[in-house]
Scaffold this motif. Structure first.
Motif, PDB file in Angstrom:
ATOM      1  N   GLU A  35       8.362  12.972  -4.273  1.00  0.00           N
ATOM      2  CA  GLU A  35       7.122  12.672  -4.878  1.00  0.00           C
ATOM      3  C   GLU A  35       7.404  11.047  -4.824  1.00  0.00           C
ATOM      4  N   ALA A  36       8.350  10.642  -5.737  1.00  0.00           N
ATOM      5  CA  ALA A  36       8.711   9.058  -5.791  1.00  0.00           C
ATOM      6  C   ALA A  36       9.044   8.760  -4.409  1.00  0.00           C
ATOM      7  N   GLU A  37       9.646   8.973  -3.693  1.00  0.00           N
ATOM      8  CA  GLU A  37       9.964   8.479  -2.398  1.00  0.00           C
ATOM      9  C   GLU A  37       8.925   8.248  -1.612  1.00  0.00           C
ATOM     10  N   ALA A  38       7.805   9.644  -1.473  1.00  0.00           N
ATOM     11  CA  ALA A  38       6.492   9.377  -0.836  1.00  0.00           C
ATOM     12  C   ALA A  38       5.817   8.266  -1.413  1.00  0.00           C
ATOM     13  N   ASP A  39       5.790   8.180  -2.650  1.00  0.00           N
ATOM     14  CA  ASP A  39       5.014   6.745  -3.235  1.00  0.00           C
ATOM     15  C   ASP A  39       5.723   5.578  -2.883  1.00  0.00           C
ATOM     16  N   ALA A  40       7.009   5.763  -2.689  1.00  0.00           N
ATOM     17  CA  ALA A  40       7.732   4.480  -2.372  1.00  0.00           C
ATOM     18  C   ALA A  40       7.563   4.101  -0.901  1.00  0.00           C
ATOM     19  N   GLU A  41       7.541   4.995  -0.257  1.00  0.00           N
ATOM     20  CA  GLU A  41       7.293   4.719   1.500  1.00  0.00           C
ATOM     21  C   GLU A  41       5.736   4.193   1.575  1.00  0.00           C
ATOM     22  N   GLU A  42       4.805   4.834   0.723  1.00  0.00           N
ATOM     23  CA  GLU A  42       3.626   4.291   0.964  1.00  0.00           C
ATOM     24  C   GLU A  42       3.513   2.669   0.515  1.00  0.00           C
ATOM     25  N   ILE A  43       4.181   2.580  -0.759  1.00  0.00           N
ATOM     26  CA  ILE A  43       4.145   1.373  -1.253  1.00  0.00           C
ATOM     27  C   ILE A  43       4.663   0.290  -0.206  1.00  0.00           C
ATOM     28  N   VAL A  44       5.906   0.695   0.373  1.00  0.00           N
ATOM     29  CA  VAL A  44       6.349  -0.301   1.459  1.00  0.00           C
ATOM     30  C   VAL A  44       5.551  -0.442   2.530  1.00  0.00           C
ATOM     31  N   ALA A  45       5.017   0.567   3.055  1.00  0.00           N
ATOM     32  CA  ALA A  45       4.044   0.525   4.327  1.00  0.00           C
ATOM     33  C   ALA A  45       2.921  -0.426   4.074  1.00  0.00           C
ATOM     34  N   ASP A  46       2.389  -0.063   3.048  1.00  0.00           N
ATOM     35  CA  ASP A  46       1.176  -1.016   2.489  1.00  0.00           C
ATOM     36  C   ASP A  46       1.569  -2.665   2.160  1.00  0.00           C
ATOM     37  N   ALA A  47       2.745  -2.814   1.747  1.00  0.00           N
ATOM     38  CA  ALA A  47       3.339  -4.068   1.516  1.00  0.00           C
ATOM     39  C   ALA A  47       3.508  -4.977   3.033  1.00  0.00           C
ATOM     40  N   GLU A  48       4.132  -4.007   3.927  1.00  0.00           N
ATOM     41  CA  GLU A  48       4.388  -4.547   5.246  1.00  0.00           C
ATOM     42  C   GLU A  48       3.362  -4.844   6.001  1.00  0.00           C
ATOM     43  N   ARG A  49       2.186  -4.258   5.691  1.00  0.00           N
ATOM     44  CA  ARG A  49       0.925  -4.551   6.554  1.00  0.00           C
ATOM     45  C   ARG A  49       0.321  -5.816   6.044  1.00  0.00           C
TER      46      ARG A  49
END
Length: 194
Positions: A35-49
């Protein structure tokens, strides 16, 4: 039985119990980390956009911030999983009973008693639920008496009247020593970091 043997017995028992609980802890840890990694991936993706629309320096700062946040989320998830395992081990140690509890208590008391060979009166503190056990065990020790309750999982705290020496031979103190010595290995086993 020497203190080293007692410590090793408690270590072996803690390791065995930790191994038994590892499967439960491992699935819980995997779920939390996932769950933490999924949240982390989402945070990274949002930040990259968002970063794509800003100047290069701004892009680097936000990406760096997102990665740090993701790392902190994973570390927090791991900390929670380790805390859960530690609490389960404490509960298992607290549940030791019968002859095994008496044997461990005697061994810890024997180790502490060596410090007070010349004392006329020795006070022994222990877990409230162990008062009867300590009363029985202390009958074998001249000058030793149960002095009251000590908030612990088991074992003894021993001091002599008029002495500055106080020996803490509780299950808690042994468990914490074993836990600290093996924390890296426990973490590697839970999170498969080999």
């Amino acid at each position: 039985m020497s203190l080293d043997t007692v410590v090793e017995d408690i270590r072996d028992d803690a390791r065995a119990r930790a191994e038994e609980m590892r499967a439960d802890g491992e699935s819980r840890a995997e779920e939390i980390v996932s769950e933490a990694e999924a949240d982390a991936e989402e945070i990274v993706a949002d930040a990259e956009r968002e970063v794509a629309q800003e100047i290069e320096q701004e892009r680097e700062q936000r990406l760096s911030s997102a990665k740090l946040e993701a790392k902190q989320a994973r570390l927090e998830a791991r900390r929670e999983a380790l805390q859960d395992v530690h609490e389960r081990v404490e509960a298992a140690v607290a549940d030791i009973d019968g002859e095994e509890r008496e044997e461990l208590t005697r061994s810890l008391l024997d180790a502490a008693a060596a410090e007070f060979a010349d004392a006329d009166s020795v006070l022994v503190y222990g877990r409230a639920a162990d008062e009867e056990l300590l009363g029985d065990v202390l009958g074998d020790y001249d000058g030793f008496e149960y002095a009251g309750e000590y908030d612990c999982l088991g074992g003894v705290v021993v001091e002599a009247e008029g002495s500055r020496v106080r020996v803490n031979n509780t299950f808690d103190s042994v468990l914490e020593e074993v836990w600290e010595e093996n924390l890296r290995d426990i973490s590697e086993r839970l999170f498969e970091e080999r």
